[in-house]
Write a protein that holds these residues in place. Structure first.
Motif, PDB file in Angstrom:
ATOM      1  N   VAL A 168     -12.431 -12.927 -11.122  1.00 23.76           N
ATOM      2  CA  VAL A 168     -12.854 -11.938 -12.103  1.00 23.76           C
ATOM      3  C   VAL A 168     -13.839 -12.624 -13.038  1.00 23.76           C
ATOM      4  O   VAL A 168     -13.509 -13.627 -13.680  1.00 23.76           O
ATOM      5  CB  VAL A 168     -11.657 -11.363 -12.901  1.00 23.76           C
ATOM      6  CG1 VAL A 168     -12.143 -10.389 -13.964  1.00 23.76           C
ATOM      7  CG2 VAL A 168     -10.658 -10.692 -11.963  1.00 23.76           C
ATOM      8  N   LEU A 169     -15.076 -12.108 -13.073  1.00 22.83           N
ATOM      9  CA  LEU A 169     -16.122 -12.625 -13.957  1.00 22.83           C
ATOM     10  C   LEU A 169     -16.164 -11.717 -15.173  1.00 22.83           C
ATOM     11  O   LEU A 169     -16.217 -10.491 -15.034  1.00 22.83           O
ATOM     12  CB  LEU A 169     -17.472 -12.616 -13.240  1.00 22.83           C
ATOM     13  CG  LEU A 169     -17.523 -13.316 -11.889  1.00 22.83           C
ATOM     14  CD1 LEU A 169     -18.880 -13.112 -11.229  1.00 22.83           C
ATOM     15  CD2 LEU A 169     -17.199 -14.790 -12.027  1.00 22.83           C
ATOM     16  N   GLU A 170     -16.138 -12.297 -16.375  1.00 23.44           N
ATOM     17  CA  GLU A 170     -16.063 -11.476 -17.589  1.00 23.44           C
ATOM     18  C   GLU A 170     -17.006 -11.996 -18.665  1.00 23.44           C
ATOM     19  O   GLU A 170     -17.204 -13.197 -18.809  1.00 23.44           O
ATOM     20  CB  GLU A 170     -14.623 -11.469 -18.118  1.00 23.44           C
ATOM     21  CG  GLU A 170     -14.396 -10.491 -19.239  1.00 23.44           C
ATOM     22  CD  GLU A 170     -12.916 -10.232 -19.497  1.00 23.44           C
ATOM     23  OE1 GLU A 170     -12.585 -10.025 -20.670  1.00 23.44           O
ATOM     24  OE2 GLU A 170     -12.114 -10.236 -18.550  1.00 23.44           O
ATOM     25  N   THR A 171     -17.573 -11.042 -19.419  1.00 28.65           N
ATOM     26  CA  THR A 171     -18.453 -11.380 -20.528  1.00 28.65           C
ATOM     27  C   THR A 171     -18.392 -10.272 -21.571  1.00 28.65           C
ATOM     28  O   THR A 171     -17.771  -9.224 -21.344  1.00 28.65           O
ATOM     29  CB  THR A 171     -19.904 -11.590 -20.041  1.00 28.65           C
ATOM     30  OG1 THR A 171     -20.672 -12.185 -21.094  1.00 28.65           O
ATOM     31  CG2 THR A 171     -20.552 -10.285 -19.601  1.00 28.65           C
ATOM     32  N   ALA A 172     -19.043 -10.492 -22.691  1.00 27.80           N
ATOM     33  CA  ALA A 172     -19.081  -9.480 -23.752  1.00 27.80           C
ATOM     34  C   ALA A 172     -19.929  -8.294 -23.315  1.00 27.80           C
ATOM     35  O   ALA A 172     -20.917  -8.454 -22.597  1.00 27.80           O
ATOM     36  CB  ALA A 172     -19.664 -10.085 -25.028  1.00 27.80           C
ATOM     37  N   ALA A 173     -19.527  -7.112 -23.756  1.00 29.87           N
ATOM     38  CA  ALA A 173     -20.315  -5.908 -23.477  1.00 29.87           C
ATOM     39  C   ALA A 173     -21.653  -6.017 -24.201  1.00 29.87           C
ATOM     40  O   ALA A 173     -21.768  -6.714 -25.213  1.00 29.87           O
ATOM     41  CB  ALA A 173     -19.554  -4.668 -23.928  1.00 29.87           C
ATOM     42  N   PRO A 174     -22.683  -5.340 -23.715  1.00 28.82           N
ATOM     43  CA  PRO A 174     -23.989  -5.397 -24.377  1.00 28.82           C
ATOM     44  C   PRO A 174     -23.913  -4.894 -25.823  1.00 28.82           C
ATOM     45  O   PRO A 174     -23.089  -4.050 -26.150  1.00 28.82           O
ATOM     46  CB  PRO A 174     -24.857  -4.461 -23.531  1.00 28.82           C
ATOM     47  CG  PRO A 174     -24.160  -4.339 -22.223  1.00 28.82           C
ATOM     48  CD  PRO A 174     -22.702  -4.523 -22.508  1.00 28.82           C
ATOM     49  N   GLY A 175     -24.788  -5.436 -26.654  1.00 24.68           N
ATOM     50  CA  GLY A 175     -24.857  -5.012 -28.053  1.00 24.68           C
ATOM     51  C   GLY A 175     -24.851  -6.203 -28.990  1.00 24.68           C
ATOM     52  O   GLY A 175     -24.433  -7.297 -28.623  1.00 24.68           O
ATOM     53  N   ILE A 176     -25.310  -5.973 -30.216  1.00 23.63           N
ATOM     54  CA  ILE A 176     -25.356  -7.037 -31.219  1.00 23.63           C
ATOM     55  C   ILE A 176     -23.955  -7.512 -31.575  1.00 23.63           C
ATOM     56  O   ILE A 176     -23.688  -8.694 -31.673  1.00 23.63           O
ATOM     57  CB  ILE A 176     -26.081  -6.548 -32.498  1.00 23.63           C
ATOM     58  CG1 ILE A 176     -27.494  -6.104 -32.164  1.00 23.63           C
ATOM     59  CG2 ILE A 176     -26.080  -7.619 -33.568  1.00 23.63           C
ATOM     60  CD1 ILE A 176     -28.499  -7.189 -32.055  1.00 23.63           C
ATOM     61  N   PRO A 178     -20.583  -6.849 -29.936  1.00 16.74           N
ATOM     62  CA  PRO A 178     -19.774  -6.223 -28.894  1.00 16.74           C
ATOM     63  C   PRO A 178     -18.318  -6.070 -29.322  1.00 16.74           C
ATOM     64  O   PRO A 178     -17.747  -6.970 -29.936  1.00 16.74           O
ATOM     65  CB  PRO A 178     -19.896  -7.172 -27.714  1.00 16.74           C
ATOM     66  CG  PRO A 178     -20.573  -8.379 -28.194  1.00 16.74           C
ATOM     67  CD  PRO A 178     -21.119  -8.131 -29.544  1.00 16.74           C
ATOM     68  N   SER A 179     -17.746  -4.928 -28.994  1.00 13.11           N
ATOM     69  CA  SER A 179     -16.354  -4.672 -29.352  1.00 13.11           C
ATOM     70  C   SER A 179     -15.443  -4.722 -28.134  1.00 13.11           C
ATOM     71  O   SER A 179     -14.242  -4.519 -28.255  1.00 13.11           O
ATOM     72  CB  SER A 179     -16.236  -3.306 -30.029  1.00 13.11           C
ATOM     73  OG  SER A 179     -16.683  -2.298 -29.150  1.00 13.11           O
ATOM     74  N   SER A 180     -16.025  -4.981 -26.961  1.00 11.32           N
ATOM     75  CA  SER A 180     -15.213  -5.063 -25.754  1.00 11.32           C
ATOM     76  C   SER A 180     -15.887  -6.021 -24.775  1.00 11.32           C
ATOM     77  O   SER A 180     -16.935  -6.585 -25.069  1.00 11.32           O
ATOM     78  CB  SER A 180     -15.047  -3.683 -25.122  1.00 11.32           C
ATOM     79  OG  SER A 180     -16.293  -3.183 -24.688  1.00 11.32           O
ATOM     80  N   ALA A 181     -15.267  -6.173 -23.633  1.00 13.78           N
ATOM     81  CA  ALA A 181     -15.813  -7.032 -22.587  1.00 13.78           C
ATOM     82  C   ALA A 181     -16.026  -6.207 -21.327  1.00 13.78           C
ATOM     83  O   ALA A 181     -15.429  -5.152 -21.157  1.00 13.78           O
ATOM     84  CB  ALA A 181     -14.856  -8.179 -22.307  1.00 13.78           C
TER      85      ALA A 181
END
Length: 196
Positions: A168-176, A178-181
């Motif tokens: 599972v590859l995970e990163t921050a959601a787009p945006g200045i 981010p409130s989720s991944a």
């Protein structure tokens, strides 16, 4: 007035460092780690477990930040990116980080790898450009594993588990701010390696 000016200057400097100057720092770390890890692969000394036990019974734990894999995802422009063991801020400043409590990539079980989306080289900036069926590889001390992207999710609605052996590859959601991944779950399609 001068306190406010210093605060603004500090904030501007902080963002300049994060979004401009952190890239060369990560590139330098990646170059050095790649050379060392390729050497370890050639010598057969690359780590394959979070801890090892010597013949005398002494247990040695893998140091946090130690290179454990090389990730290649051509579809998003990732080539020879070194994955380190650990996901602290310091670890992720050097490259994608393997969650220490999970299996190493290529092994039986589920492996989790986190990566930055906007700073320190932003290795996972284009993670969500992957499509179902895209293939990528991860090389460890046990060999090269091939994965196929299967499902996508977020921290609020995780990617469905399609296989027992996956990454599972995970990163921050787009945006200045981010409130989720966001995450990609990929199934292991090569033979799984034992998980020591």
């Amino acid at each position: 007035g001068s306190v406010a000016a210093l605060a603004v200057l500090f904030l501007v400097g902080f963002f300049v460092y994060l979004y401009a100057l952190s890239y060369p720092s990560e590139t330098h770390a990646q170059t050095a780690m790649f050379k060392n890890f390729v050497y370890q692969l050639g010598e057969g000394t690359a780590p394959v477990a979070p801890s090892t036990t010597s013949a005398s019974g002494k247990v040695t734990t893998l140091a946090e930040g130690t290179p454990v894999a090389v990730l290649n995802i051509p579809e998003i422009g990732l080539r020879d990116v070194v994955v380190v063991d650990g996901t602290t801020s310091r670890d992720l400043a050097r490259g994608p980080g393997h969650v220490r409590a999970s299996a190493l990539p290529g092994q039986e079980g589920v492996s989790f790898i986190y990566g930055k989306a906007a700073t320190y080289g932003a290795p996972f900036a284009h993670l969500m450009r992957l499509n179902r069926g895209d293939r990528f590889t991860v090389t460890t001390g046990q060999g090269t594993a091939t994965y196929v992207a299967e499902s996508f999710g977020t921290s609020k609605k995780p990617a469905p588990a399609d296989a027992a052996n996956r990454v599972v590859l995970e990163t921050a959601a787009p945006g200045i701010w981010p409130s989720s991944a966001v995450q990609v779950s990929a199934d292991l399609v090569s033979a799984p390696q034992p998980n020591p």
